[in-house]
Motif scaffolding. Structure first.
Motif, PDB file in Angstrom:
ATOM      1  N   GLY A 104      57.164  13.970  47.289  1.00 57.30           N
ATOM      2  CA  GLY A 104      58.379  14.303  48.014  1.00 57.30           C
ATOM      3  C   GLY A 104      58.275  14.170  49.518  1.00 57.30           C
ATOM      4  N   MET A 105      57.346  13.361  49.999  1.00 57.09           N
ATOM      5  CA  MET A 105      57.065  13.299  51.428  1.00 57.09           C
ATOM      6  C   MET A 105      57.235  11.888  51.992  1.00 57.09           C
ATOM      7  N   HIS A 106      57.567  11.843  53.258  1.00 53.28           N
ATOM      8  CA  HIS A 106      57.530  10.610  54.036  1.00 53.28           C
ATOM      9  C   HIS A 106      56.229  10.580  54.825  1.00 53.28           C
ATOM     10  N   GLY A 107      55.795   9.388  55.199  1.00 55.86           N
ATOM     11  CA  GLY A 107      54.581   9.279  55.986  1.00 55.86           C
ATOM     12  C   GLY A 107      54.588   8.040  56.866  1.00 55.86           C
ATOM     13  N   ASP A 195      52.242  21.261  51.058  1.00 57.03           N
ATOM     14  CA  ASP A 195      52.427  22.699  50.818  1.00 57.03           C
ATOM     15  C   ASP A 195      52.399  22.935  49.312  1.00 57.03           C
ATOM     16  N   PRO A 196      51.236  23.306  48.746  1.00 52.29           N
ATOM     17  CA  PRO A 196      51.132  23.510  47.298  1.00 52.29           C
ATOM     18  C   PRO A 196      52.130  24.528  46.766  1.00 52.29           C
ATOM     19  N   ASP A 197      52.489  25.512  47.582  1.00 55.28           N
ATOM     20  CA  ASP A 197      53.428  26.541  47.126  1.00 55.28           C
ATOM     21  C   ASP A 197      54.848  26.006  46.993  1.00 55.28           C
ATOM     22  N   ASP A 198      55.105  24.846  47.583  1.00 54.59           N
ATOM     23  CA  ASP A 198      56.438  24.242  47.514  1.00 54.59           C
ATOM     24  C   ASP A 198      56.399  22.921  46.742  1.00 54.59           C
ATOM     25  N   GLY A 199      55.359  22.735  45.911  1.00 59.63           N
ATOM     26  CA  GLY A 199      55.276  21.542  45.059  1.00 59.63           C
ATOM     27  C   GLY A 199      54.734  20.304  45.739  1.00 59.63           C
ATOM     28  N   ARG A 200      54.157  20.453  46.935  1.00 61.91           N
ATOM     29  CA  ARG A 200      53.623  19.290  47.648  1.00 61.91           C
ATOM     30  C   ARG A 200      52.110  19.427  47.786  1.00 61.91           C
ATOM     31  N   ASP A 201      51.426  19.268  46.665  1.00 63.30           N
ATOM     32  CA  ASP A 201      49.971  19.290  46.657  1.00 63.30           C
ATOM     33  C   ASP A 201      49.463  17.861  46.549  1.00 63.30           C
ATOM     34  N   CYS A 202      48.253  17.615  47.033  1.00 61.23           N
ATOM     35  CA  CYS A 202      47.672  16.274  46.995  1.00 61.23           C
ATOM     36  C   CYS A 202      46.963  16.061  45.662  1.00 61.23           C
ATOM     37  N   HIS A 203      47.265  14.954  44.994  1.00 64.96           N
ATOM     38  CA  HIS A 203      46.613  14.597  43.736  1.00 64.96           C
ATOM     39  C   HIS A 203      45.863  13.286  43.918  1.00 64.96           C
ATOM     40  N   TYR A 204      44.713  13.164  43.278  1.00 61.56           N
ATOM     41  CA  TYR A 204      43.881  11.974  43.380  1.00 61.56           C
ATOM     42  C   TYR A 204      43.931  11.183  42.075  1.00 61.56           C
ATOM     43  N   TYR A 205      43.745   9.869  42.190  1.00 61.39           N
ATOM     44  CA  TYR A 205      43.855   8.975  41.037  1.00 61.39           C
ATOM     45  C   TYR A 205      42.774   7.907  41.098  1.00 61.39           C
ATOM     46  N   ARG A 206      42.492   7.325  39.950  1.00 61.85           N
ATOM     47  CA  ARG A 206      41.706   6.099  39.907  1.00 61.85           C
ATOM     48  C   ARG A 206      42.405   5.097  39.001  1.00 61.85           C
ATOM     49  N   VAL A 207      42.246   3.821  39.327  1.00 66.24           N
ATOM     50  CA  VAL A 207      42.885   2.752  38.562  1.00 66.24           C
ATOM     51  C   VAL A 207      42.095   2.503  37.296  1.00 66.24           C
ATOM     52  N   LEU A 208      42.797   2.487  36.163  1.00 63.24           N
ATOM     53  CA  LEU A 208      42.159   2.252  34.873  1.00 63.24           C
ATOM     54  C   LEU A 208      42.135   0.762  34.542  1.00 63.24           C
TER      55      LEU A 208
END
Length: 248
Positions: A104-107, A195-208
């Protein structure tokens, strides 16, 4: 050369970031709201002019030796409000920021020195056939719900001569960043901040890696991502920001 303007360029960027992202709903922004686009263009223009010297930082004079106790990436905090956060990430030679998202963020990311390679992905809706897709190596039983279908939207290298890399809640929202041919630093703006309390936590991924023949329905730009914990070899330290004071 550092600028001698009464108002520093980084202060102008902070003020413009606040004007760009405040009082703007996500739906209005994604509908190409004219006011938002004008503000965003002004912010991109300011970011295009920023240089490392404006923030009183410079590339390291010598290559730092890798050590398990030394973070591969450090962060200089500049400012944060409810609307946006801004700081500088410094990557040591060979360092990477793993594939991660910005819910939900711009950057906006503007390289200050060195060169980085950036690969950006968009999440896609799951197709019914995705549940039967095979991967190499095979997924563990509990990992099936953590797979996301995605599209590789862009891949390229950015230097201090490049314009900003821009992401939105729906476009180029997942990215990985690698330092190329030495150390690198970039100015980073996120709106709103994590802001994890507002649903904006960072998640990490790897390509399968998929197993077997690619289906006719799949695009060469499609990928499957597995959500993972923060990689053990990545962490971010902190260091003081030496540049002009910023108030918002």
């Amino acid at each position: 050369m550092p600028r001698n303007n009464k108002t520093s360029l980084i202060q102008k960027i902070a003020s413009q970031a606040y004007a760009t992202f405040t009082h703007c709903s996500s739906s209005a922004i994604e509908d190409n709201n004219k006011v938002f686009l004008e503000h965003q263009a002004d912010l991109v223009a300011l970011l295009s002019d920023i240089r490392a010297a404006d923030l009183k930082i410079a590339p390291p004079k010598k290559v730092s030796t890798s050590s398990p106790s030394v973070p591969p990436v450090t962060y200089m905090h500049i400012c944060e409000t409810d609307v946006f956060s801004m700081g500088v990430f410094l990557l040591k030679s060979g360092a990477s920021i793993p594939l991660h998202d910005h819910p939900g963020m711009h950057g906006m990311l503007k390289v200050l020195y060195g060169k980085v390679s950036i690969r950006c992905y968009d999440k896609l809706d799951k197709a019914e056939s995705d549940t039967e897709r095979q991967f190499d190596p095979p997924l563990l039983a509990f990992q099936g719900d953590d797979v996301r279908r995605a599209a590789l939207r862009s891949s390229g290298q950015f230097s201090e001569q490049s314009g900003p890399c821009v992401l939105s809640p729906l476009k180029d929202n997942l990215h990985e960043i690698d330092a190329v041919d030495g150390a690198a630093a970039f100015l980073d703006i996120l709106a709103p901040p994590y802001d994890p309390d507002d649903g904006r936590d960072c998640h990490y991924y790897r390509v399968l890696q998929t197993a077997g023949k690619k289906s006719e329905q799949s695009s060469d730009d499609e990928a499957w991502l597995l959500e993972i914990p923060q990689p053990d070899d990545f962490w971010c330290g902190g260091e003081p920001y030496p540049g002009p004071e910023v108030t918002v």
